[in-house]
Design an enzyme around this catalytic site. Structure first.
Site, PDB file in Angstrom:
ATOM      1  N   CYS A 124      69.033  33.636  28.234  1.00  0.00           N
ATOM      2  CA  CYS A 124      68.500  33.030  29.446  1.00  0.00           C
ATOM      3  C   CYS A 124      68.726  33.997  30.602  1.00  0.00           C
ATOM      4  CB  CYS A 124      69.128  31.662  29.705  1.00  0.00           C
ATOM      5  SG  CYS A 124      70.857  31.730  30.141  1.00  0.00           S
ATOM      6  N   THR A 125      68.672  33.499  31.798  1.00  0.00           N
ATOM      7  CA  THR A 125      68.842  34.373  32.950  1.00  0.00           C
ATOM      8  C   THR A 125      70.325  34.538  33.291  1.00  0.00           C
ATOM      9  OG1 THR A 125      66.697  33.642  33.779  1.00  0.00           O
ATOM     10  CG2 THR A 125      68.112  34.827  35.319  1.00  0.00           C
ATOM     11  N   GLY A 126      70.997  33.435  33.639  1.00  0.00           N
ATOM     12  CA  GLY A 126      72.376  33.525  34.128  1.00  0.00           C
ATOM     13  C   GLY A 126      73.460  33.462  33.076  1.00  0.00           C
ATOM     14  N   ASN A 127      73.142  32.958  31.876  1.00  0.00           N
ATOM     15  CA  ASN A 127      74.121  32.810  30.790  1.00  0.00           C
ATOM     16  C   ASN A 127      75.365  32.055  31.254  1.00  0.00           C
ATOM     17  OD1 ASN A 127      76.234  34.854  28.707  1.00  0.00           O
ATOM     18  ND2 ASN A 127      74.969  33.158  28.045  1.00  0.00           N
ATOM     19  N   SER A 128      75.140  30.984  32.013  1.00  0.00           N
ATOM     20  CA  SER A 128      76.278  30.196  32.487  1.00  0.00           C
ATOM     21  C   SER A 128      76.187  28.734  32.071  1.00  0.00           C
ATOM     22  CB  SER A 128      76.380  30.271  34.012  1.00  0.00           C
ATOM     23  OG  SER A 128      75.272  29.627  34.612  1.00  0.00           O
ATOM     24  N   CYS A 129      75.007  28.279  31.631  1.00  0.00           N
ATOM     25  CA  CYS A 129      74.828  26.845  31.429  1.00  0.00           C
ATOM     26  C   CYS A 129      74.074  26.528  30.136  1.00  0.00           C
ATOM     27  CB  CYS A 129      74.108  26.275  32.653  1.00  0.00           C
ATOM     28  SG  CYS A 129      74.044  24.491  32.720  1.00  0.00           S
ATOM     29  N   ARG A 130      72.738  26.570  30.155  1.00  0.00           N
ATOM     30  CA  ARG A 130      71.942  26.161  28.993  1.00  0.00           C
ATOM     31  C   ARG A 130      72.212  27.007  27.764  1.00  0.00           C
ATOM     32  NH1 ARG A 130      66.531  26.668  32.149  1.00  0.00           N
ATOM     33  NH2 ARG A 130      67.852  28.312  32.979  1.00  0.00           N
ATOM     34  N   SER A 131      72.220  28.312  27.914  1.00  0.00           N
ATOM     35  CA  SER A 131      72.448  29.175  26.754  1.00  0.00           C
ATOM     36  C   SER A 131      73.857  28.978  26.207  1.00  0.00           C
ATOM     37  CB  SER A 131      72.215  30.645  27.103  1.00  0.00           C
ATOM     38  OG  SER A 131      73.011  31.034  28.208  1.00  0.00           O
TER      39      SER A 131
ATOM     40  N   SER B  41      75.427  34.531  23.070  1.00  0.00           N
ATOM     41  CA  SER B  41      74.500  34.204  24.151  1.00  0.00           C
ATOM     42  C   SER B  41      74.651  35.250  25.236  1.00  0.00           C
ATOM     43  CB  SER B  41      74.763  32.791  24.698  1.00  0.00           C
ATOM     44  OG  SER B  41      76.081  32.671  25.188  1.00  0.00           O
TER      45      SER B  41
ATOM     46  N   THR C 132      82.166  33.790  27.157  1.00  0.00           N
ATOM     47  CA  THR C 132      82.006  34.692  28.294  1.00  0.00           C
ATOM     48  C   THR C 132      80.527  34.774  28.651  1.00  0.00           C
ATOM     49  OG1 THR C 132      81.855  36.576  26.787  1.00  0.00           O
ATOM     50  CG2 THR C 132      84.026  36.090  27.713  1.00  0.00           C
TER      51      THR C 132
ATOM     52  N   ASP D  19      77.754  37.087  29.355  1.00  0.00           N
ATOM     53  CA  ASP D  19      77.511  38.501  29.076  1.00  0.00           C
ATOM     54  C   ASP D  19      76.090  38.931  29.414  1.00  0.00           C
ATOM     55  OD1 ASP D  19      80.096  38.790  27.948  1.00  0.00           O
ATOM     56  OD2 ASP D  19      79.373  37.978  26.052  1.00  0.00           O
TER      57      ASP D  19
ATOM     58  N   CYS E 134      64.990  29.185  28.799  1.00  0.00           N
ATOM     59  CA  CYS E 134      64.566  28.879  30.161  1.00  0.00           C
ATOM     60  C   CYS E 134      63.509  27.772  30.127  1.00  0.00           C
ATOM     61  CB  CYS E 134      64.049  30.127  30.854  1.00  0.00           C
ATOM     62  SG  CYS E 134      62.898  31.052  29.858  1.00  0.00           S
TER      63      CYS E 134
ATOM     64  N   CYS F 139      60.965  33.516  31.585  1.00  0.00           N
ATOM     65  CA  CYS F 139      61.848  33.795  30.464  1.00  0.00           C
ATOM     66  C   CYS F 139      62.074  35.285  30.356  1.00  0.00           C
ATOM     67  CB  CYS F 139      61.230  33.318  29.153  1.00  0.00           C
ATOM     68  SG  CYS F 139      61.366  31.568  28.923  1.00  0.00           S
TER      69      CYS F 139
ATOM     70  N   ASP G  29      66.948  23.451  34.012  1.00  0.00           N
ATOM     71  CA  ASP G  29      68.259  23.969  34.399  1.00  0.00           C
ATOM     72  C   ASP G  29      68.985  22.905  35.211  1.00  0.00           C
ATOM     73  OD1 ASP G  29      70.493  25.310  35.271  1.00  0.00           O
ATOM     74  OD2 ASP G  29      69.399  27.106  35.881  1.00  0.00           O
TER      75      ASP G  29
END
Length: 140
Positions: free
Chosen positions: A7-14, A32, A60, A62, A79, A86, A103
């Site tokens: 994904c974009t931020g790799n903080s939530c959905r992924s 992820s 983490t 990444d 996304c 995406c 998101d």
């Protein structure tokens, strides 16, 4: 079997998808990453996963750059919204898939509404990735 969830931020959905897919089958190598990795996990994503017994707090956030030289069985983008692009992955991949989700970190309103969005998206991710698992990995 190696799977990269992107994904974009790799903080939530992924991160939630990573947690679910790993919980379905410990033999899958799941990673992820994000094209613009935030460097941290969304605390509400960690919380809603913990509520159902999946601990992603040790994950983490990444950058996708870390994985470009690896070979993957699947790269899955997560996304969602029409205003969200995406990321593309230029590494070696056997199968590219898109399983999109809203998101929840963009939700605005009361604390109750925001948490309801995190729960909704978490449950959609669980359903979407379990379907992917059953159709593409379990029977393989």
């Amino acid at each position: 079997m190696k799977v990269l969830i992107l994904c974009t931020g790799n903080s939530c959905r992924s991160q939630m998808a990573h947690g679910f897919l790993q919980s379905f089958d410990q033999n899958i190598e799941v990673f992820s990453a994000g094209t613009e990795a935030s460097g941290k996990l969304n605390a509400k994503a960690v919380q809603v996963m913990q509520e159902i017994g999946i601990d992603i707090s040790g994950h983490t956030s990444d950058s996708v750059q870390k994985y470009l030289n690896d070979e993957w069985d699947y790269v899955i983008t997560v996304c969602g919204g029409a205003n969200e692009s995406c990321p593309a992955f230029s590494g070696k991949v056997k199968h590219r898939l898109h399983i999109g989700f809203d998101d929840p970190s963009h939700a605005q309103g009361s604390d109750e509404f925001i948490m309801s969005e995190f729960h909704r998206v978490r449950d959609e991710i669980k359903d979407g990735f379990y379907k992917f698992y059953l159709e593409n990995i379990k029977q393989a």
